[in-house]
Design a protein around this motif. Structure first.
Motif, PDB file in Angstrom:
ATOM      1  N   HIS A 189       0.825  -1.209   0.000  1.00  0.00           N
ATOM      2  CA  HIS A 189       0.000   0.000   0.000  1.00  0.00           C
ATOM      3  C   HIS A 189       0.866   1.269   0.000  1.00  0.00           C
ATOM      4  O   HIS A 189       0.416   2.323   0.393  1.00  0.00           O
ATOM      5  CB  HIS A 189      -0.904   0.007   1.244  1.00  0.00           C
ATOM      6  N   LEU A 190       2.118   1.147  -0.448  1.00  0.00           N
ATOM      7  CA  LEU A 190       3.031   2.287  -0.330  1.00  0.00           C
ATOM      8  C   LEU A 190       2.478   3.533  -1.025  1.00  0.00           C
ATOM      9  O   LEU A 190       2.112   3.508  -2.191  1.00  0.00           O
ATOM     10  CB  LEU A 190       4.399   1.936  -0.942  1.00  0.00           C
ATOM     11  N   GLN A 191       2.423   4.606  -0.274  1.00  0.00           N
ATOM     12  CA  GLN A 191       2.074   5.913  -0.830  1.00  0.00           C
ATOM     13  C   GLN A 191       3.104   6.890  -0.287  1.00  0.00           C
ATOM     14  O   GLN A 191       3.377   6.895   0.919  1.00  0.00           O
ATOM     15  CB  GLN A 191       0.679   6.352  -0.374  1.00  0.00           C
ATOM     16  N   ILE A 192       3.678   7.682  -1.171  1.00  0.00           N
ATOM     17  CA  ILE A 192       4.660   8.677  -0.741  1.00  0.00           C
ATOM     18  C   ILE A 192       4.096  10.039  -1.100  1.00  0.00           C
ATOM     19  O   ILE A 192       3.841  10.330  -2.278  1.00  0.00           O
ATOM     20  CB  ILE A 192       6.025   8.439  -1.422  1.00  0.00           C
ATOM     21  N   ALA A 193       3.854  10.856  -0.088  1.00  0.00           N
ATOM     22  CA  ALA A 193       3.294  12.198  -0.294  1.00  0.00           C
ATOM     23  C   ALA A 193       4.440  13.199  -0.220  1.00  0.00           C
ATOM     24  O   ALA A 193       5.193  13.201   0.751  1.00  0.00           O
ATOM     25  CB  ALA A 193       2.270  12.491   0.798  1.00  0.00           C
ATOM     26  N   ILE A 194       4.574  14.015  -1.261  1.00  0.00           N
ATOM     27  CA  ILE A 194       5.637  15.032  -1.251  1.00  0.00           C
ATOM     28  C   ILE A 194       4.993  16.409  -1.412  1.00  0.00           C
ATOM     29  O   ILE A 194       4.397  16.716  -2.452  1.00  0.00           O
ATOM     30  CB  ILE A 194       6.672  14.789  -2.379  1.00  0.00           C
TER      31      ILE A 194
ATOM     32  N   ALA B 203       6.380  26.292  -3.920  1.00  0.00           N
ATOM     33  CA  ALA B 203       6.649  26.314  -5.363  1.00  0.00           C
ATOM     34  C   ALA B 203       8.139  26.169  -5.645  1.00  0.00           C
ATOM     35  O   ALA B 203       8.967  26.779  -4.961  1.00  0.00           O
ATOM     36  CB  ALA B 203       6.138  27.633  -5.958  1.00  0.00           C
ATOM     37  N   ALA B 204       8.451  25.359  -6.657  1.00  0.00           N
ATOM     38  CA  ALA B 204       9.822  25.230  -7.172  1.00  0.00           C
ATOM     39  C   ALA B 204      10.828  24.689  -6.152  1.00  0.00           C
ATOM     40  O   ALA B 204      12.017  24.939  -6.263  1.00  0.00           O
ATOM     41  CB  ALA B 204      10.316  26.564  -7.748  1.00  0.00           C
ATOM     42  N   ALA B 205      10.353  23.901  -5.196  1.00  0.00           N
ATOM     43  CA  ALA B 205      11.279  23.304  -4.219  1.00  0.00           C
ATOM     44  C   ALA B 205      11.918  22.036  -4.784  1.00  0.00           C
ATOM     45  O   ALA B 205      12.771  21.432  -4.142  1.00  0.00           O
ATOM     46  CB  ALA B 205      10.546  22.983  -2.916  1.00  0.00           C
ATOM     47  N   GLY B 206      11.466  21.607  -5.970  1.00  0.00           N
ATOM     48  CA  GLY B 206      12.036  20.396  -6.595  1.00  0.00           C
ATOM     49  C   GLY B 206      11.136  19.182  -6.433  1.00  0.00           C
ATOM     50  O   GLY B 206      11.568  18.060  -6.685  1.00  0.00           O
ATOM     51  N   LYS B 207       9.873  19.407  -6.050  1.00  0.00           N
ATOM     52  CA  LYS B 207       8.969  18.282  -5.764  1.00  0.00           C
ATOM     53  C   LYS B 207       8.776  17.365  -6.963  1.00  0.00           C
ATOM     54  O   LYS B 207       8.825  16.145  -6.830  1.00  0.00           O
ATOM     55  CB  LYS B 207       7.583  18.789  -5.315  1.00  0.00           C
ATOM     56  N   THR B 208       8.544  17.951  -8.149  1.00  0.00           N
ATOM     57  CA  THR B 208       8.217  17.086  -9.294  1.00  0.00           C
ATOM     58  C   THR B 208       9.428  16.250  -9.707  1.00  0.00           C
ATOM     59  O   THR B 208       9.298  15.063  -9.958  1.00  0.00           O
ATOM     60  CB  THR B 208       7.683  17.882 -10.506  1.00  0.00           C
ATOM     61  N   THR B 209      10.613  16.872  -9.735  1.00  0.00           N
ATOM     62  CA  THR B 209      11.821  16.124 -10.121  1.00  0.00           C
ATOM     63  C   THR B 209      12.048  14.979  -9.143  1.00  0.00           C
ATOM     64  O   THR B 209      12.296  13.828  -9.536  1.00  0.00           O
ATOM     65  CB  THR B 209      13.055  17.062 -10.067  1.00  0.00           C
ATOM     66  N   VAL B 210      11.965  15.298  -7.856  1.00  0.00           N
ATOM     67  CA  VAL B 210      12.231  14.294  -6.821  1.00  0.00           C
ATOM     68  C   VAL B 210      11.151  13.206  -6.837  1.00  0.00           C
ATOM     69  O   VAL B 210      11.445  12.011  -6.742  1.00  0.00           O
ATOM     70  CB  VAL B 210      12.307  14.984  -5.446  1.00  0.00           C
TER      71      VAL B 210
ATOM     72  N   VAL C   6       3.783   7.800  -5.875  1.00  0.00           N
ATOM     73  CA  VAL C   6       4.417   8.998  -5.323  1.00  0.00           C
ATOM     74  C   VAL C   6       3.591  10.169  -5.838  1.00  0.00           C
ATOM     75  O   VAL C   6       3.451  10.343  -7.046  1.00  0.00           O
ATOM     76  CB  VAL C   6       5.870   9.173  -5.816  1.00  0.00           C
ATOM     77  N   MET C   7       3.033  10.963  -4.948  1.00  0.00           N
ATOM     78  CA  MET C   7       2.185  12.080  -5.355  1.00  0.00           C
ATOM     79  C   MET C   7       2.765  13.370  -4.805  1.00  0.00           C
ATOM     80  O   MET C   7       3.066  13.461  -3.616  1.00  0.00           O
ATOM     81  CB  MET C   7       0.777  11.853  -4.805  1.00  0.00           C
ATOM     82  N   ALA C   8       2.943  14.352  -5.691  1.00  0.00           N
ATOM     83  CA  ALA C   8       3.507  15.644  -5.266  1.00  0.00           C
ATOM     84  C   ALA C   8       2.436  16.722  -5.302  1.00  0.00           C
ATOM     85  O   ALA C   8       1.564  16.699  -6.174  1.00  0.00           O
ATOM     86  CB  ALA C   8       4.658  16.023  -6.200  1.00  0.00           C
ATOM     87  N   GLY C   9       2.505  17.670  -4.356  1.00  0.00           N
ATOM     88  CA  GLY C   9       1.527  18.757  -4.346  1.00  0.00           C
ATOM     89  C   GLY C   9       1.712  19.683  -3.167  1.00  0.00           C
ATOM     90  O   GLY C   9       2.841  20.006  -2.772  1.00  0.00           O
ATOM     91  N   ARG C  10       0.581  20.143  -2.624  1.00  0.00           N
ATOM     92  CA  ARG C  10       0.610  21.049  -1.479  1.00  0.00           C
ATOM     93  C   ARG C  10      -0.120  20.469  -0.271  1.00  0.00           C
ATOM     94  O   ARG C  10       0.152  20.840   0.860  1.00  0.00           O
ATOM     95  CB  ARG C  10      -0.073  22.391  -1.826  1.00  0.00           C
ATOM     96  N   ASP C  11      -1.095  19.570  -0.547  1.00  0.00           N
ATOM     97  CA  ASP C  11      -1.961  19.061   0.525  1.00  0.00           C
ATOM     98  C   ASP C  11      -2.035  17.544   0.486  1.00  0.00           C
ATOM     99  O   ASP C  11      -3.017  16.961   0.929  1.00  0.00           O
ATOM    100  CB  ASP C  11      -3.381  19.636   0.347  1.00  0.00           C
ATOM    101  N   ILE C  12      -1.022  16.897  -0.078  1.00  0.00           N
ATOM    102  CA  ILE C  12      -1.125  15.438  -0.245  1.00  0.00           C
ATOM    103  C   ILE C  12      -1.027  14.748   1.126  1.00  0.00           C
ATOM    104  O   ILE C  12      -1.868  13.913   1.462  1.00  0.00           O
ATOM    105  CB  ILE C  12      -0.036  14.900  -1.217  1.00  0.00           C
ATOM    106  N   GLY C  13      -0.029  15.121   1.923  1.00  0.00           N
ATOM    107  CA  GLY C  13       0.135  14.486   3.237  1.00  0.00           C
ATOM    108  C   GLY C  13      -0.922  14.927   4.247  1.00  0.00           C
ATOM    109  O   GLY C  13      -1.244  14.188   5.170  1.00  0.00           O
TER     110      GLY C  13
ATOM    111  N   LYS D 270       5.622  10.650   4.325  1.00  0.00           N
ATOM    112  CA  LYS D 270       5.271  12.044   3.982  1.00  0.00           C
ATOM    113  C   LYS D 270       6.542  12.873   4.033  1.00  0.00           C
ATOM    114  O   LYS D 270       7.288  12.797   5.012  1.00  0.00           O
ATOM    115  CB  LYS D 270       4.276  12.606   4.990  1.00  0.00           C
ATOM    116  N   ILE D 271       6.750  13.631   2.971  1.00  0.00           N
ATOM    117  CA  ILE D 271       7.937  14.465   2.879  1.00  0.00           C
ATOM    118  C   ILE D 271       7.478  15.913   2.712  1.00  0.00           C
ATOM    119  O   ILE D 271       6.569  16.195   1.912  1.00  0.00           O
ATOM    120  CB  ILE D 271       8.782  14.069   1.627  1.00  0.00           C
TER     121      ILE D 271
END
Ligand code: DC
Length: 228
Positions: free
Chosen positions: A6-11, A15-22, A132-139, A149-150
């Motif tokens: 069930h692994l979910q990684i919330a990042i 803005a522009a902190a590198g979330k999408t690349t990571v 792995v989901m990146a955003g502002r309110d994922i975690g 959660k990162i």
């Protein structure tokens, strides 16, 4: 590497902190799905511009999402790492990152009606498998049960430079001074909105990537996954 089914990684992060690349590199390394949820808000902003829908009108924007749902196909061979479509159009990176879209996307993302539709859509996508989901309110909101959660930050100077490179590679015109103002203004709007403001989840791992490259951050995240 083995990890829970069930692994979910919330990042999350500013803005522009590198979330999408990571996020994309972490998903590639672990062989799991990847989604940048910012692209969904940006796709809605594109639709609003194309249909002349007022960015201040949350109800009209939610109707737009219902009549032309944002479809996400998770495909790691695509330019963005996934395909995103609505109203019969597929959106490319240059369109999603365009200055016109960036100028209205935080206003669009502040509406409760829009966020409710987005959160539902994002949770449905997460049901497709480990992600792995990146955003502002994922975690905090979308996947509050995510085992990893990162909260990713970086200095303003590092963030400006990263966004400048990203825009340049996508072929979008950039002006460094305007970029600094734009990042600052979006952080302010994202952190002060009434609904799901950008903030770290209480159980998030804080990572400052100012002096670590993306692979270094991915190593840290994989080490956290390895300890699960
Ligand atoms: O990550 P990005 O810069 O592409 O995100 C664009 C905007 O979308 C950002 O200013 C805030 C909003 N957003 C959000 O409110 N919640 C998310 N989960 C992702 C993005």
């Amino acid at each position: 590497m083995t990890y829970p089914a069930h692994l979910q990684i919330a990042i999350d992060g500013p803005a522009a902190a590198g979330k999408t690349t990571v996020a994309r590199a972490t998903a590639e390394r672990l062989g799991i799905l990847y989604l940048d949820t910012g692209a969904m808000y940006r796709a809605l902003a594109c639709m609003a511009l194309r249909t002349g829908t007022d960015a201040d009108n949350g109800a009209a924007l939610a109707r737009l999402m219902q009549s032309s749902p944002i479809e996400v196909e998770l495909d790691d061979s695509a330019q963005l790492g996934f395909r995103i479509k609505a109203g019969g159009d597929e959106f490319d990176e240059a369109t999603l990152l365009s200055n016109e879209v960036t100028a209205i996307v935080s206003t669009i993302a502040a509406h409760a009606e829009v966020r409710a539709e987005m959160v539902n859509a994002q949770r449905r996508i997460a049901e497709r498998g480990p992600v792995v989901m990146a955003g502002r309110d994922i975690g905090t909101v979308v996947l509050p049960e995510a085992p990893v959660k990162i909260y990713l930050t970086a200095s303003v100077a590092a963030r400006i430079e990263r966004r400048r490179l990203q825009l340049q590679q996508a072929g979008v015109d950039v002006d460094a001074h305007r970029l600094a103002e734009e990042i600052d203004e979006r952080d302010r709007l994202d952190q002060t909105r009434a609904i799901s403001p950008l903030e770290p989840a209480p159980d998030a791992h804080m990572i400052d990537s100012s002096d670590i490259n993306a692979q270094g951050v991915v190593d840290e995240i994989c080490a956290i996954v390895g300890r699960l």
